[in-house]
Design a protein around this motif. Structure first.
Motif, mmCIF file in Angstrom:
data_model
loop_
_atom_site.group_PDB
_atom_site.id
_atom_site.type_symbol
_atom_site.label_atom_id
_atom_site.label_comp_id
_atom_site.label_asym_id
_atom_site.label_seq_id
_atom_site.Cartn_x
_atom_site.Cartn_y
_atom_site.Cartn_z
ATOM 1 N N ILE A 104 0.818 -1.213 0.000
ATOM 2 C CA ILE A 104 0.000 0.000 0.000
ATOM 3 C C ILE A 104 0.852 1.264 0.000
ATOM 4 C CG2 ILE A 104 -1.966 -1.143 1.071
ATOM 5 C CD1 ILE A 104 -1.176 0.246 3.715
ATOM 6 N N LEU A 222 -6.674 -5.494 4.522
ATOM 7 C CA LEU A 222 -6.854 -4.247 3.770
ATOM 8 C C LEU A 222 -8.320 -4.037 3.421
ATOM 9 C CD1 LEU A 222 -5.737 -1.780 2.322
ATOM 10 C CD2 LEU A 222 -5.236 -3.236 0.354
ATOM 11 N N GLU A 223 -8.993 -5.093 3.013
ATOM 12 C CA GLU A 223 -10.407 -4.980 2.652
ATOM 13 C C GLU A 223 -11.265 -4.676 3.875
ATOM 14 O OE1 GLU A 223 -13.956 -7.540 0.414
ATOM 15 O OE2 GLU A 223 -11.972 -8.413 0.687
ATOM 16 N N ARG A 226 -9.838 -0.877 5.645
ATOM 17 C CA ARG A 226 -9.245 0.072 4.708
ATOM 18 C C ARG A 226 -9.080 1.464 5.330
ATOM 19 N NH1 ARG A 226 -8.423 0.585 -0.785
ATOM 20 N NH2 ARG A 226 -8.533 2.725 -1.564
ATOM 21 N N ASP A 227 -10.077 1.916 6.093
ATOM 22 C CA ASP A 227 -9.980 3.243 6.702
ATOM 23 C C ASP A 227 -8.791 3.330 7.655
ATOM 24 O OD1 ASP A 227 -12.197 4.050 5.306
ATOM 25 O OD2 ASP A 227 -13.583 3.929 6.998
ATOM 26 N N TRP A 229 -6.009 1.489 7.511
ATOM 27 C CA TRP A 229 -4.771 1.476 6.734
ATOM 28 C C TRP A 229 -4.540 2.811 6.045
ATOM 29 C CZ3 TRP A 229 -1.241 -1.638 8.024
ATOM 30 C CH2 TRP A 229 -1.533 -2.940 8.465
ATOM 31 N N SER A 230 -5.621 3.480 5.692
ATOM 32 C CA SER A 230 -5.495 4.815 5.111
ATOM 33 C C SER A 230 -4.840 5.779 6.104
ATOM 34 C CB SER A 230 -6.882 5.331 4.706
ATOM 35 O OG SER A 230 -6.792 6.630 4.167
ATOM 36 N N LEU A 326 -4.417 3.985 -1.880
ATOM 37 C CA LEU A 326 -4.449 4.773 -0.645
ATOM 38 C C LEU A 326 -3.525 5.982 -0.735
ATOM 39 C CD1 LEU A 326 -4.582 2.013 2.113
ATOM 40 C CD2 LEU A 326 -6.456 3.370 1.186
#
Length: 335
Positions: A104, A222-223, A226-227, A229-230, A326
């Protein structure tokens, strides 16, 4: 994101407090993101965000686990961490032999820390024809050697490769069992210290982009998150900006060197051999293209190398290992 059912009627102050308490309890129960990281300047750099509390500021719970490099990849394959810091080539090895991942972000590229260090009296890569080079076969340092041979017009079969664990390379060079070693910092630097008169005859600065360093995440994590990891990506670019600001260099070196238990003065050359990428610098690298200037091109070269070395049997779909979304979303948010 937490979703709560609509409440009928007017919300009382007590009701709102109860909702807030439920929400807080549910969020606190969420497991922290677990990231394995190891002793490479572009990955030790995460320590700045840890020490300065930037993950807490972003509202993301992250647990960084300090490990040896190979152990960190093993931990990822075993499902003990959600993400791991790896090179682009080793991410393919991990995927091709154990568990796929998706990068990412690109933290940096090696800019001199990966070296072929030769014994005294050997001045160039060509001088190693017919001689022994100790390195860990199938790792990125092996790929660097082959790339260096290509650039110098040398047939790599003229080298005799002695398979050597990277952390043993300084001692092996000192023993005289080989004429040169291939290693990355801190082992390459230790070899130069251990053997007076030794010198680098090839470094990653001669082939920038041959080794990109990544944060690679479990696709399921990640799925699902996601927020979160962002937010991790956002903190990374804050770290990169901090390091690249010359006014912060003393503080940055203090934090980085403390993590690996050496002095800031000793650590400074390691950081100099690592090109930390700012947001602006990384965006062109995320564009699909051939060659070392693109992480896609570099990763395809690494895939070809892995198949040639028998690390795995068939070429991988390397595009699936890379996800710039991202970083691109963050770039849009700060325009």
């Amino acid at each position: 994101m937490l979703k709560l059912k609509n409440w009928a009627g007017k919300a009382t102050r007590t009701g709102l407090c109860a909702l807030a308490l439920i929400s807080a309890n549910m969020l606190s129960a969420k497991e922290p993101l677990k990231i394995g990281y190891s002793d490479w300047p572009g990955w030790v750099a995460w320590q700045i965000g840890i020490d300065k509390g930037w993950f807490e500021e972003e509202g993301v719970d992250v647990e960084f686990l300090w490990m040896d490099y190979v152990a960190s990849m093993d931990a990822y394959v075993a499902g003990q961490v959600d993400a791991v810091t790896m090179t682009n080539g080793d991410a393919l090895v991990t995927g091709g032999t154990g568990k796929p991942s998706v990068a990412i972000l690109i933290s940096d590229y090696s800019n001199g820390n990966d070296m072929v260090v030769a014994a005294p009296g050997i001045e160039t890569l060509a001088d190693l024809k017919g001689k022994k080079i100790g390195l860990e076969e199938g790792f990125v340092i092996h790929l660097l050697l082959l790339k260096g041979a290509e650039m110098a017009g040398i047939d790599p079969s003229e080298f005799t490769i002695v398979n050597t664990p990277t952390n043993e390379t300084p001692q092996v060079l000192a023993s005289g069992a080989v004429d040169a070693i291939g290693a990355w910092q801190p082992n390459s630097g230790q070899a130069l210290k251990t053997v007076p008169g030794s010198k680098p005859v090839l470094t990653s600065a001669d082939a920038p982009g041959i080794i990109y360093d990544l944060l690679s995440v479990d696709p399921e994590s990640l799925e699902a998150r996601r927020d979160d990891w962002s937010k991790v990506v956002k903190v990374w670019y804050r770290i990169a900006d901090f390091i690249k600001d010359e006014e912060n260099i003393d503080e940055a070196l203090e934090i980085l060197s403390k993590r690996v238990a050496i002095s800031p003065e000793e650590y400074e050359p390691f950081l100099e051999g690592t090109y930390i990428l700012s947001l602006e610098e990384v965006l062109p690298i995320w564009k699909e293209a051939e060659g070392l200037g693109s992480v896609y091109g570099s990763t395809k070269i690494a895939d070809d190398f892995n198949v040639e070395q028998g690390v795995y049997d068939e070429p991988l779909n390397t595009v699936q290992y890379l996800d710039p979304s991202l970083t691109l979303e963050y770039a849009e948010s700060v325009k």
